[in-house]
Design a protein around this motif. Structure first.
Motif, short mmCIF file in Angstrom:
data_model
loop_
_atom_site.label_atom_id
_atom_site.label_comp_id
_atom_site.label_asym_id
_atom_site.label_seq_id
_atom_site.Cartn_x
_atom_site.Cartn_y
_atom_site.Cartn_z
N GLU A 360 0.82 -1.21 0.00
CA GLU A 360 0.00 0.00 0.00
C GLU A 360 0.86 1.26 0.00
O GLU A 360 0.57 2.25 -0.69
CB GLU A 360 -0.93 0.00 1.23
N THR A 361 1.94 1.25 0.79
CA THR A 361 2.85 2.40 0.84
C THR A 361 3.50 2.64 -0.52
O THR A 361 3.60 3.78 -1.00
CB THR A 361 3.95 2.15 1.89
N GLU A 362 3.91 1.58 -1.17
CA GLU A 362 4.54 1.71 -2.49
C GLU A 362 3.53 2.26 -3.51
O GLU A 362 3.87 3.11 -4.34
CB GLU A 362 5.06 0.34 -2.94
N ARG A 363 2.27 1.78 -3.41
CA ARG A 363 1.25 2.25 -4.33
C ARG A 363 0.96 3.74 -4.13
O ARG A 363 0.79 4.51 -5.08
CB ARG A 363 -0.04 1.45 -4.15
N ASN A 364 0.89 4.17 -2.85
CA ASN A 364 0.64 5.59 -2.56
C ASN A 364 1.76 6.47 -3.08
O ASN A 364 1.52 7.57 -3.60
CB ASN A 364 0.46 5.78 -1.06
N GLN A 365 3.01 6.03 -2.92
CA GLN A 365 4.14 6.80 -3.44
C GLN A 365 4.07 6.92 -4.96
O GLN A 365 4.34 7.99 -5.53
CB GLN A 365 5.45 6.14 -3.01
N PHE A 366 3.68 5.83 -5.61
CA PHE A 366 3.57 5.86 -7.07
C PHE A 366 2.47 6.83 -7.51
O PHE A 366 2.64 7.60 -8.46
CB PHE A 366 3.29 4.44 -7.57
N GLN A 367 1.31 6.79 -6.80
CA GLN A 367 0.22 7.71 -7.14
C GLN A 367 0.63 9.16 -6.92
O GLN A 367 0.27 10.05 -7.70
CB GLN A 367 -1.01 7.38 -6.29
N ALA A 368 1.38 9.43 -5.82
CA ALA A 368 1.84 10.80 -5.55
C ALA A 368 2.75 11.29 -6.67
O ALA A 368 2.69 12.46 -7.08
CB ALA A 368 2.54 10.86 -4.21
N THR A 369 3.62 10.40 -7.15
CA THR A 369 4.52 10.79 -8.25
C THR A 369 3.72 11.12 -9.52
O THR A 369 3.99 12.12 -10.20
CB THR A 369 5.50 9.65 -8.54
#
Length: 510
Positions: A360-369
């Motif tokens: 989930e953390t990795e997905r959120n970082q990707f969405q923020a980028t």
């Protein structure tokens, strides 16, 4: 040894039923009262905001009418002929300029010319199509109001509302100066319009809703109480008449800072009534959804939780017969047996949760980028659009230096208010920068001329003349000339030619 039958299931089902029913009742009660307060307050605030907007529109419409009168006054107060007339009154000025059509054209009811000693040089009144000399009491009335006759600056203006002969008058006054907008001031020009039914109808057409303008000195009996709450600090009052009507009042002062008018707007409380209906619907829907949700939740709990606990309890009892697999049971219901059986799965669940959290953390970082990249792209697009708008605006009004002292501006297409302002600004800036003495405006590419465009051309000619240059209008076809005459424009202020070549040839000879 036979095991004792387990009877905790019925007890657990009864406990869940009681807890679930109590929780749903409390939830409905907790939701209803705050929801009622918030919704009704929100709709009341919304109808108050709507009424404030309506009051502002009426006040703005009145101010716009005052500004219109003042705009008409400018050309009279800054005119060499008026400047000379005040110094040496001549009948030709009156016969040539102050006809009956002037009152109708400017929608005026009174006109007065005063010299520097505040003596009346000329005055006239119009009421319902009847014309007469200015009332004798007008001069003492004006002399008692220095706001109308005292000016500290040649470009100063004084406009507002006054009460004359028991009538409300929108009035504007300006000092009389020469056409170069310079003094010394030789007197005052005053224009006024009665606040009659014709004007009220025009204001209602502007605001697109009905309203009433009450006399603040003689208000209606039903407004005597609410009007007492209005003052200079709080000039506005919005209050419900009952559950079905809302009233908005706003005090408008005259030039002497005394109450003159009361804007009175009465509106049905449509927004508030819709809010009450919406609240009733929400309450009924909430109760229905809660009841249905409670039944569904009870069914799911009974099917998914209680039944599975009973099954799991029976399995645990079966496993208890094996000496190598022992389960410690604490308590008197199935939850105790369930606690012993799930001890073996906690480690697996923890590992699964950690893996889910990392994903989930990795997905959120990707969405923020991705969002940051999109925001940057949108910002670049906005900059490109703004730059294109600037280029288009500049190309819409090209200004071509033809010689050291001559500029040419060809106009193509329709001319609205925004473009007219751009044309005038570009023309004046170009004359000032090039120090040109002649500016040719070619309207060959303008297919149609309306009253607004004709007025803009005359305004441009006057502005160019103030800069010491001369405006020459070319490309004037017979149809456009007839249109200008039909709109009543004074073409003798313009130098015109039918073609751009003729205008250039004339300018070179000059």
């Amino acid at each position: 040894m036979a095991s004792t039958p387990f009877t905790g299931t019925r007890s657990l089902r009864r406990q869940i039923t009681i807890v679930l029913a109590t929780s749903l009742v409390i939830l409905v009660i907790v939701l209803i009262f705050p929801l009622r307060i918030l919704l009704l307050q929100s709709f009341a605030a919304l109808e108050t905001s709507s009424m404030q907007t309506d009051l502002d529109r009426v006040a703005n419409a009145l101010q716009a009418e005052q500004n219109r009168i003042d705009t008409a006054l400018v050309s009279w107060s800054t005119w060499d002929d008026t400047y000379a007339f005040i110094e040496a009154p001549e009948a030709d000025y009156i016969s040539n300029n102050v006809g009956d059509d002037v009152f109708a054209s400017y929608k005026l009811n009174l006109m007065a010319f005063l010299n520097q000693q505040q003596a009346l040089v000329y005055g006239r009144m119009a009421d319902a199509g009847r014309f007469s000399d200015l009332a004798p009491e007008f001069l003492p009335f004006v002399q008692q109001m220095p706001q109308l006759t005292t000016f500290s600056d040649p470009n100063q203006r004084n406009l507002g509302i006054v009460r004359f002969q028991e009538r409300i008058v929108l009035i504007a006054a300006r000092p009389i100066i020469n056409s170069q907008a310079q003094g010394p001031i030789r007197g005052t020009v005053i224009f006024g319009r009665y606040l009659d039914q014709q004007l009220l109808d025009a204001l209602a057409a502007t605001t697109l809703f009905p309203f009433r303008l009450e006399d603040a000195v003689k208000p209606p009996i039903d407004l005597s109480g609410p009007i007492q709450q209005l003052n200079a600090t709080n000039p506005r009052l919005i209050s419900p008449i009952d559950e079905h009507a809302l009233r908005g009042l706003q005090q408008i002062d005259d030039l002497q800072a005394k109450p003159a008018l009361i804007v009175n707007i009465v509106r049905p409380r449509t927004i508030y009534n819709h809010g009450q209906h919406a609240l009733q619907f929400v309450l009924i829907l909430t109760a229905a959804v809660t009841a249905v949700g409670g039944l569904i939740l009870y069914f799911l709990l009974n099917r998914v939780v209680i039944s599975r606990v009973l099954k799991l309890s029976n399995e645990i009892k079966h496993v208890a017969n094996n000496l190598h697999e022992r389960v410690a049971v604490v308590g008197n219901d199935e939850v105790a047996g369930l606690a012993a059986s799930i001890n073996q799965t906690l480690a697996v669940l923890e590992q699964s949760q950690q893996a889910t959290t990392a994903a989930e953390t990795e997905r959120n970082q990707f969405q923020a980028t991705i969002l940051a990249s999109q925001a940057k792209q949108l910002a670049l697009q906005d900059q490109l659009i703004q730059a294109q708008d600037v280029v288009i605006a500049e190309q819409a009004t090209p200004l071509i230096p033809f010689s050291d002292d001559m500029l040419v501006m060809p106009l193509v297409g329709a001319i609205d208010q925004a473009r007219a302002s751009q044309i005038l600004r570009s023309l004046l800036q170009g004359i000032e920068q090039q120090r040109a003495r002649i500016a040719l405006v070619d309207i060959t590419g303008v297919a149609q001329i309306d009253g607004f465009t004709a007025a803009m051309l005359l305004k441009a000619a006057n502005a160019v003349r103030l800069l010491g240059a001369q405006l020459v209008l070319t490309g004037l076809s017979p149809e456009i000339a007839q249109s200008l005459v039909a709109f009543g424009q004074q073409l003798d202020q313009l130098t015109t030619f039918s073609t751009l070549q003729a205008g250039i040839a004339w300018s070179i000879r000059r």
